[in-house]
Design an enzyme around this catalytic site. Structure first.
Site, PDB file in Angstrom:
ATOM      1  N   ASP A 130      36.849  42.226  38.815  1.00  0.00           N
ATOM      2  CA  ASP A 130      37.264  42.858  40.068  1.00  0.00           C
ATOM      3  C   ASP A 130      36.711  44.295  40.155  1.00  0.00           C
ATOM      4  O   ASP A 130      35.985  44.744  39.265  1.00  0.00           O
ATOM      5  CB  ASP A 130      38.803  42.836  40.126  1.00  0.00           C
ATOM      6  CG  ASP A 130      39.335  42.792  41.550  1.00  0.00           C
ATOM      7  OD1 ASP A 130      38.545  42.966  42.487  1.00  0.00           O
ATOM      8  OD2 ASP A 130      40.550  42.593  41.716  1.00  0.00           O
ATOM      9  N   ASP A 188      39.966  39.785  50.569  1.00  0.00           N
ATOM     10  CA  ASP A 188      40.779  38.636  50.134  1.00  0.00           C
ATOM     11  C   ASP A 188      41.120  37.723  51.307  1.00  0.00           C
ATOM     12  O   ASP A 188      41.551  38.195  52.369  1.00  0.00           O
ATOM     13  CB  ASP A 188      42.092  39.128  49.513  1.00  0.00           C
ATOM     14  CG  ASP A 188      41.848  39.906  48.223  1.00  0.00           C
ATOM     15  OD1 ASP A 188      40.675  40.152  47.870  1.00  0.00           O
ATOM     16  OD2 ASP A 188      42.838  40.262  47.579  1.00  0.00           O
TER      17      ASP A 188
END
Ligand code: GLA
Length: 394
Positions: A130, A188
């Protein structure tokens, strides 16, 4: 790399959208069991991936290693990897290119080699890396991901590398060269059809499609634009998938998401509770003819060739000379669409097959009429009368 060695878009399950920090080794084992028992493994799903919040939040041990949270993973990661491997599956884990993860757990910055070696020792097969916003001064996204890519190459185990930088630094231009097999192109995904706006909190299915469709040139040959998780089976229950006002989708919409992710060659990472899927979810996740479009040896990403009056057409060449065509209806009402093959430069059709219905579709040489329900995406496999030279994207 020869054509048949090229890695296909990874398929699996990821813990974040439904469970966030509420993860435990029992859950991970249960998802591995369910992936086998439901038949998903036989359809090609392979990776069980633990997302954020798995380690001790306060920091590393004295030698600088990440430590699995003993309340969540009392048996440790090696034992869990052994279990997942005993099922014929692979285990994935999560870290961050910066000092902390998005949820505030320790990241890998400055510890890339240590972490890659630790993951290898545990038997980890996949790393989602990430990118939190505290990028250390003087560093760039490309630089940070290159460093972890190198550490993974030197760690003594083959670990699939997934860059999760959300698209802000155009990872489609450089992530493959860091060794990544996939890179997120969008924020997301939320469990909603259309969020109306596109930002860090709001990103529905069609919003993701709109960002990803123009990036077709950057995918293929073992490196894929990652459109984030497949939401089928969530029905608004998953958190954080239901953030930003997202409250779930219809099965028609989940089926559309699956279709569009398949034709655009996105990795297929599911996220619902695999142990409690209803029949509709199983049907959406385990249609082998649909999955074959995503996993086809011709790894070219399907292109959006048409977008007018709420209808969109995506075309993807397949290894055996067939074509996949997806027809999406974004309108609030059902409608009829004439798919004119000549308009897209496609040769005359010998056979057209509806991959969701598993049946032949009536057509003439140059096209066909389709009924497309609101928010539905029809998916067709077209066998030309004369096969063109195969396009492999290499
Ligand atoms: C970011 C990623 C998500 C998830 C969370 C975890 O938002 O994009 O997929 O991994 O972090 O905190």
């Amino acid at each position: 790399m020869s054509q048949n060695q090229i890695r296909k878009p990874p398929m699996g399950w990821l813990s974040w959208n439904m469970y966030a920090e509420n993860i435990h080794e029992d859950l991970i084992r249960a998802m591995a069991d369910a992936m086998v028992e439901s038949g998903m493994k036989d359809c090609g799903y392979e990776y069980i991936i633990i997302d954020d919040c798995w380690s001790v939040r306060e920091g590393r041990d004295e030698q600088g290693h990440l430590v699995p949270d003993p309340k969540k993973f009392p048996s440790g990661m090696k034992a869990l990897a052994d279990y997942v491997h005993s099922k014929g599956l692979k285990l994935g884990i999560y870290s961050d290119a910066c000092r902390v993860t998005c949820a505030g757990w320790p990241g890998s910055y400055g510890y890339e080699e240590v972490d890659a070696r630790t993951f290898a020792e545990w038997g980890i097969d996949f790393l989602k890396q990430d990118y939190w916003l505290d990028v250390p001064e003087g560093e760039t996204a490309q630089g940070l991901y290159t460093r972890m890519g190198e550490a993974l190459r030197n760690c003594g185990r083959e670990i699939v590398y997934a860059v999760c930088e959300w698209g802000s630094n155009e990872p489609w231009k450089w992530a493959h060269s860091t060794g990544a097999a996939m890179w997120r192109t969008t924020w997301d995904i939320r469990d909603t059809w259309d969020s109306g706006i596109y930002d860090v909190q709001h990103n529905g299915f069609v919003n993701t499609v709109d960002v990803n469709a123009p990036l077709a040139d950057f995918a293929g040959n073992g490196g894929y634009n990652d459109m984030d998780m497949i939401c089928a089976g969530l029905y608004g229950k998953g958190s954080p998938a239901n953030g930003g006002g997202a409250c779930g989708c219809t099965d028609t919409e989940y089926q559309s998401q699956m279709t569009l992710w398949c034709i655009m060659n996105s990795p297929l990472l599911t996220c619902c509770d695999l142990a409690n899927m209803n029949e509709a979810t199983k049907r959406i996740l385990m249609n082998r003819e649909v999955l074959a479009v995503n996993q086809d040896g011709c790894t070219v990403q399907g292109r959006r060739m048409y977008a007018e009056n709420g209808f969109e057409v995506f075309i993807k060449p397949l290894e055996n000379g067939d074509y996949a065509a997806a027809v999406l209806n974004r309108n609030a009402e059902a409608g009829r669409f004439h798919l004119d093959l000549t308009q897209f430069g496609l040769p005359a059709a010998a056979e057209v097959r509806d991959l969701w219905a598993h049946e032949a579709v009536e057509h003439n040489r140059y096209g066909l009429d389709l009924q497309v329900e609101s928010h539905e995406t029809r998916l067709l496999r077209i066998r030309p009368q004369e096969k063109p030279c195969c396009v492999h994207g290499d």
